[in-house]
Design an enzyme around this catalytic site. Sequence first.
Site, PDB file in Angstrom:
ATOM      1  NE  ARG A   1      -6.786   0.058  11.154  1.00 24.09           N
ATOM      2  CZ  ARG A   1      -5.552  -0.030  10.655  1.00 24.09           C
ATOM      3  NH1 ARG A   1      -4.751   1.027  10.661  1.00 24.09           N
ATOM      4  NH2 ARG A   1      -5.099  -1.161  10.153  1.00 24.09           N
TER       5      ARG A   1
ATOM      6  CG  MET B   1       6.557  22.490  -2.863  1.00 21.77           C
ATOM      7  SD  MET B   1       5.264  23.251  -3.849  1.00 21.77           S
ATOM      8  CE  MET B   1       4.291  24.078  -2.602  1.00 21.77           C
TER       9      MET B   1
ATOM     10  CE  LYS C   1      -0.206  -0.370   5.023  1.00 18.85           C
ATOM     11  NZ  LYS C   1      -1.012  -0.780   6.186  1.00 18.85           N
TER      12      LYS C   1
ATOM     13  CE1 TYR D   1      10.016  31.623  -0.036  1.00 20.52           C
ATOM     14  CE2 TYR D   1      10.336  29.249   0.147  1.00 20.52           C
ATOM     15  CZ  TYR D   1       9.965  30.355  -0.593  1.00 20.52           C
ATOM     16  OH  TYR D   1       9.540  30.193  -1.877  1.00 20.52           O
TER      17      TYR D   1
HETATM   18  C1  LIG Z   1      -0.282  -1.631   6.854  1.00 16.46           C
HETATM   19  C2  LIG Z   1      -0.825  -2.882   7.344  1.00 16.46           C
HETATM   20  C3  LIG Z   1       0.008  -3.994   7.499  1.00 16.46           C
HETATM   21  C4  LIG Z   1       1.515  -3.917   7.364  1.00 16.46           C
HETATM   22  O1  LIG Z   1       2.009  -3.285   8.510  1.00 16.46           O
HETATM   23  P1  LIG Z   1       3.582  -3.179   8.839  1.00 16.46           P
HETATM   24  O2  LIG Z   1       3.621  -2.822  10.275  1.00 16.46           O
HETATM   25  O3  LIG Z   1       4.131  -2.116   7.969  1.00 16.46           O
HETATM   26  O4  LIG Z   1       4.171  -4.498   8.562  1.00 16.46           O
HETATM   27  C5  LIG Z   1      -0.568  -5.189   7.840  1.00 16.46           C
HETATM   28  N1  LIG Z   1      -1.907  -5.277   8.047  1.00 16.46           N
HETATM   29  C6  LIG Z   1      -2.724  -4.225   7.920  1.00 16.46           C
HETATM   30  C7  LIG Z   1      -4.191  -4.410   8.168  1.00 16.46           C
HETATM   31  C8  LIG Z   1      -2.229  -2.994   7.589  1.00 16.46           C
HETATM   32  O5  LIG Z   1      -3.049  -1.951   7.498  1.00 16.46           O
END
Ligand SMILES: *Cc1c(COP(=O)(O)O)cnc(C)c1O
Length: 373
Positions: free
Chosen positions: A132, A313, A38, A265
């Site tokens: 969650r 930036m 992700k 800046y």
């Molecule tokens: C992001 C995520 C992971 C991976 O987490 P890490 O700590 O980076 O290994 C695994 N499971 C879920 C549900 C996540 O959101």
Amino acid sequence: MYQKGRAWIELNMEHLKHNIRQFRRLLPAGCALMPAVKANAYGHGAALVSKALQEQGIKSFCVASAAEGIELRRAGISGEILVLGYTHPRQFGELAAYRLTQTVVDASYARELQQDGRYFTVHVGIDTGMHRLGERWDNLDEIVKIFQTPNLHVAGIYSHLCVSDMAGEKAQEYTLEQIHHFEYVAEELHRRGFHGFKCHLQGSYGILNYSELCFDYARAGIALYGILSGKSDQVNAAVELKPVLSLKARVESVKMLYQGESAGYGLTYSAERDRRIGILSIGYADGVPRNLSNRGLVLCNGKIAPVIGRICMDQMLVDLSGAGSVKAGDEAVLIGKSGELEIRAEDMAQWAGTISNEILSRMGERLERVAVN
Ligand SMILES: *Cc1c(COP(=O)(O)O)cnc(C)c1O
């Protein structure tokens, strides 16, 4: 060495392969890696990384959104892609079209999927204590109803640990409770005649601190990229992980800043003595935290160059006075090695008051990603 570009990421694919081997050695036989790719593979570049993982025999991936899953399909990823997050009902068609596995985020979401009329492959999120996403572990009747939803093929259930990175009795007790809740749900489902679904629970710290667990998948994220979230984190498993990502930028210009002059800046930096400064073609839009202004470090020519003034930036200033003969066109290392010195993502995160996950996942869109070796 890569010689073009204003700012870029170098990916050490040998290190990625090394980390995969370390995890495979650590995980029990029968537990497959399901890497978290992700957020553009934690900034590394989702397509590049996922293809490399696929070449190493990895067949399951997790992403945060349907759009991220579609990007992987378009890059030629053929295995299972689990969307960990919410997908809006108007995007349900994309789940079907791209063969994405959707997380059932709770019981009412299962009804929305059912109402769509199409057939979906899903994993059911189980809330075992993080509160969650996921249906509560103790709402077994609701979980069973999800399994009985006619248009859903439940290929798996999973949960997420929220204190598996922490040492100390309390955190360990909480994690063990989460594990027990999850196992209870799996056993109850088996007892009620549901079989053939996969179970997974561990992210990086779940793997590194509870490696004796044996589920079908392990969702390794940050540690697969060779780093830990925090610089002082300790883990139980004896693994040697190697960082995959280096962040580099061009020295655009070198000039003098004379005693008493200020720069950048807000003129927040003033030279107490004559300084030789470098202007780098990288800034906060590329993912360098702005709060490293006047406090971060970069490496040039195997030497330390402190960040001076406010990070802009697209550019930033560094003090090259102690870095020898650096000239325009040379490279600066923001994460990675230069000569004998190394700045790790964990270092940058510590200076910025955050964790390396945030630093990496915010690496900018316009950085080129280049695989080396
Ligand atoms: C992001 C995520 C992971 C991976 O987490 P890490 O700590 O980076 O290994 C695994 N499971 C879920 C549900 C996540 O959101």
